[in-house]
Design a protein around this motif. Structure first.
Motif, PDB file in Angstrom:
ATOM      1  N   UNK A 182       0.867  -1.158   0.002  1.00 23.62           N
ATOM      2  CA  UNK A 182       0.092   0.042   0.039  1.00 23.62           C
ATOM      3  C   UNK A 182       1.024   1.210   0.090  1.00 23.62           C
ATOM      4  N   UNK A 183       0.515   1.992  -0.801  1.00 21.35           N
ATOM      5  CA  UNK A 183       1.355   3.129  -1.062  1.00 21.35           C
ATOM      6  C   UNK A 183       1.921   3.487  -2.427  1.00 21.35           C
ATOM      7  N   UNK A 210      -1.100  -2.361  -4.394  1.00 17.95           N
ATOM      8  CA  UNK A 210      -1.654  -1.944  -2.969  1.00 17.95           C
ATOM      9  C   UNK A 210      -2.598  -3.114  -2.314  1.00 17.95           C
ATOM     10  N   UNK A 212      -2.574  -4.715   1.370  1.00 20.63           N
ATOM     11  CA  UNK A 212      -2.202  -4.458   2.554  1.00 20.63           C
ATOM     12  C   UNK A 212      -1.294  -5.747   3.019  1.00 20.63           C
ATOM     13  N   UNK A 213      -0.211  -5.533   3.908  1.00 21.37           N
ATOM     14  CA  UNK A 213       0.732  -6.533   4.368  1.00 21.37           C
ATOM     15  C   UNK A 213      -0.218  -7.726   4.888  1.00 21.37           C
ATOM     16  N   UNK A 247       9.270  -5.459   6.936  1.00 24.80           N
ATOM     17  CA  UNK A 247       8.159  -5.887   7.974  1.00 24.80           C
ATOM     18  C   UNK A 247       7.672  -7.116   7.085  1.00 24.80           C
TER      19      UNK A 247
ATOM     20  N   UNK B   1       3.726  -2.806  15.476  1.00 24.97           N
ATOM     21  CA  UNK B   1       3.486  -1.448  15.651  1.00 24.97           C
ATOM     22  C   UNK B   1       3.314  -0.544  14.630  1.00 24.97           C
ATOM     23  N   UNK B   2       2.351   0.306  14.470  1.00 25.94           N
ATOM     24  CA  UNK B   2       2.216   1.124  13.174  1.00 25.94           C
ATOM     25  C   UNK B   2       1.954   2.589  13.447  1.00 25.94           C
ATOM     26  N   UNK B   6       1.005   4.689   8.244  1.00 26.52           N
ATOM     27  CA  UNK B   6       0.761   3.382   7.960  1.00 26.52           C
ATOM     28  C   UNK B   6      -0.540   3.035   7.990  1.00 26.52           C
ATOM     29  N   UNK B   9      -2.743   4.418   5.437  1.00 24.24           N
ATOM     30  CA  UNK B   9      -2.549   3.773   4.086  1.00 24.24           C
ATOM     31  C   UNK B   9      -3.290   2.323   3.969  1.00 24.24           C
ATOM     32  N   UNK B  10      -3.202   1.578   5.329  1.00 26.30           N
ATOM     33  CA  UNK B  10      -3.649   0.274   5.338  1.00 26.30           C
ATOM     34  C   UNK B  10      -5.065  -0.032   5.564  1.00 26.30           C
TER      35      UNK B  10
END
Lengths: 298, 298
Positions: A182-183, A210, A212-213, A247, B1-2, B6, B9-10
Motif C-alpha cells: 500500500x502506497x 496496493x 495490505x501486508x 516488515x 506497531x504502526x 501506515x 494507508x492500510x
DNA sequence: TTTCATATTTTGTCCAAGACAAATATGGGT
DNA sequence: ACCCATATTTGTCTTGGACAAAATATGAAA
C-alpha cells in the motif's frame, strides 16, 4: 476555485505541505471562503503544478517557491531544454513521437508490431524499460501531458496482459505472488515481471497494486506461494521501501522468498538484508528463477 | 506497531479521523513513541479493520466505537449471518465459491468459458455486474478477504482487456474518452463500458482511472473527443460526484457530451443537470449511443 | 582526489483543541 | 406513504508549534 482537498487530489501535494508552504515561503496565497477555508484560483493551481513537476525532477521547494511566476516559467523552460539536450535519440524515438502527437492508432500498431517481432520476454526486457524511461523523461521535462502518459500506460498494460493471457497455462514451480505494498500504486512493473517469468512456466498470481501486508500474508498461505515479488517505482523513498520490505519479511515463513524490484531498488542493490533478493533489473528475476529451481531440484 | 501514516494507508481511515475518534470516543488508544507520535498495536489495527468494514456496510461509527472488543465481534458475526441470509443463490454462486476457495485455475476457466459462451457484450451486461455485486456483498460480510477481491478484479480486468483487444479496430463515431476523476480509483467500470460500446464500433480511448480535470480537457481536444464517459463506484459520495461532474461540464465545449455512470449515479438517476446524461446501468450507454448516432446522422 | 562519517540545513509530518461543513437521523406535517 | 425542517452525528479544516526524516554541506581519512 479549488478547495485544499481537491488540490491535494489533483496535484498530489498533501494538505499539510500546502499549508506549511504558505506559512514558510508565503506561497501559495489562497483566498478564503467566509468560513475561513482556503480557496485556490486557477493561476496558483497551475503554478503549483509546475512546481510539483520540477520537484519530481529533483529540484528543491525552497528555491522554487521563492521564485516569481516569471522566474519560475523561465526556469522550467531552461530545465526543459537541458532535458531535451540530454535525451539521446534512441531506436524508440519514433514511438515517443507517436505518444507526443496523440497518434492512437500508430502507437497501438508500433507496440504490437514490436511485441510480435521480439516475443514477450525480449520485448519486456529490452523495449518496455527504455520506453518507460523516455516517457518519464518527457513527462519530467513538461513536454508530455498527463493524459498522454495515462494513455501510454493503459495501452502497454493491455498489450502485456493480452500477451500473458495468451500463454499456455503455467504449471511449473515456483508459485509466485506479485503485488505492490500500500502506497505504491504503479502496477505496470508487476506485468513486466510476469511477462518475463510466465514464459518460463512459473505460476504467477498477480494481485495488482496496493495489497495490505496482512493480506499478502493470507494470500501466501491460501495459494501456497513460494516466492513473493514486490515492485517499487522510483518515487518510493528507498528508506521506507526497505523498512516495509523487512516488515513483510518478518511476517512470512522463512521458506518463502521475497524478490523486490523496480527502480527504487537500484539504491538498495548492494544492501544486505537477509531473506530478501533485490532485483533492480528484470534480468535479475530470471537469474533468481534459475537459482531457485536449482536449489529446489532435489 | 504502526504509525498513523501506515495505518491510514492500510485501512483507508484518514489521520484526521483517527485522531478525532480518539478524542471523541476514546478509541483507538495508541501508545506513544518518546517523541509523542502515535503507535498502534496489531490488536487495535485489527479492530479498526473490522470497524471500517462494518462502516462500509452503512453502520455508523458512534455506535461501533463505543462497543467493547467482544461486543464488536459479536455484532460483526451477526451482521455476517444477516448478509448471508439475504444473499440469494443465483446462477453465479459457483463462481463466487471459486473466489472464496482460492481456486485460481477454476475461476479463470469459469470466467473465460462464460465469456466465450455469451460474447463480450452480453457477458459485460449480464454477468459482470452480478458477479461484482456478489463479491461486494461477500467482502462486506467479511467472508471474502482483500486478496481474493484483488485477484478477482485482476482476472476479470485481464479477461475484458483481452476480449476488447481482440476486436477489430473500431472506426465509427463517436470518439469516446473513458476515465474516472481523481479520487475514484476503480477502473473496472471503464472496461465494462468499453466492452459494451466497442463491439458497436465506437472508438473508445481509455485513460484508466484518476485523470485530473485539466488533463481531461486537454485529451478531449487532442483526440477530437465527442463523448466523455466518467465512472463512479458506489463509495463515491454522490453530492461530490455531482459537483465534480458539473465542474467538468463547465470546462468542456457544449458539443461534447458527458455520460456519467457507475453505482453512485443510481442516486442521481432522476437528477436533472443540463449537458450530463446519467447511465446507472450499462444498457443505458447503448441507448445513448444509438441516440447520439441518430442525432448526428445528417 | 575520492570516500565515508558527521554536522547542519531543509523539508515534510505529526500534534493539539477548537470550529464549522456535510452527512445523516428524527419528528411533524401533508 | 412521502416530503421538509430541525437536530444530531461525523468528517474536514483551521492555527502554530514541535520534531522526524531527508538532503546537503563539511571535514577527516584513505
Amino acid at each position: 476555485m479549488m478547495t485544499i482537498a481537491q488540490l491535494e487530489r489533483e496535484t498530489g501535494l498533501s494538505k499539510d505541505v500546502l499549508r506549511v508552504w504558505e506559512r514558510r515561503y508565503g506561497f501559495p496565497t489562497p483566498s478564503r471562503a467566509k468560513s475561513g477555508e482556503r480557496l485556490y484560483d486557477a493561476e496558483q493551481v497551475e503554478r503549483l503544478r509546475v512546481i510539483k513537476r520540477l520537484m519530481d525532477q529533483g529540484q528543491r521547494p525552497g528555491r522554487l517557491l521563492s521564485m516569481s511566476a516569471e522566474e519560475l516559467n523561465a526556469h522550467a523552460q531552461f530545465q526543459q531544454s537541458v532535458a531535451d539536450e540530454a535525451m539521446h535519440l534512441g531506436p524508440y524515438q519514433a514511438i515517443i513521437e507517436q505518444v507526443l502527437s496523440d497518434d492512437i492508432a500508430g502507437l497501438r500498431h508500433s507496440l504490437s508490431r514490436l511485441l510480435a517481432k521480439l516475443g514477450l520476454q525480449r520485448f519486456v526486457q529490452d523495449v518496455a524499460p527504455q520506453l518507460n524511461e523516455l516517457v518519464g523523461n518527457n513527462w519530467a521535462s513538461g513536454r508530455l501531458d498527463i493524459h498522454q502518459e495515462h494513455f501510454y500506460s493503459e495501452e502497454l498494460g493491455r498489450l502485456l496482459r493480452a500477451a500473458i493471457g495468451g500463454l499456455r497455462a503455467a504449471n511449473q514451480p515456483p508459485r509466485i505472488l506479485l503485488t505492490t505494498l500500500s502506497g505504491e500504486e504503479h502496477g505496470l512493473g508487476l506485468l513486466m515481471v510476469e511477462g518475463v517469468l510466465a514464459p518460463e512456466g512459473a505460476q504467477c498470481i498477480c494481485l495488482g497494486p496496493q495489497t495490505p501486508i496482512e493480506d499478502i500474508f493470507k494470500a501466501v498461505s491460501a495459494y501456497a506461494i513460494q516466492v513473493v515479488i514486490l515492485s517499487f517505482s522510483s518515487t518510493f523513498a528507498h528508506k521506507k521501501g526497505l523498512a516495509a520490505t523487512k516488515q513483510v519479511r518478518d511476517r512470512l515463513p522463512a521458506d518463502v522468498e521475497i524478490w523486490a524490484g523496480g527502480a527504487m531498488t537500484r539504491a538498495l542493490r548492494n544492501h544486505d538484508s537477509p531473506g530478501v533478493l533485490w532485483t533492480p533489473e528484470l534480468a535479475d528475476c530470471l537469474v533468481h528463477l534459475t537459482d531457485w529451481r536449482e536449489r529446489h531440484s532435489n
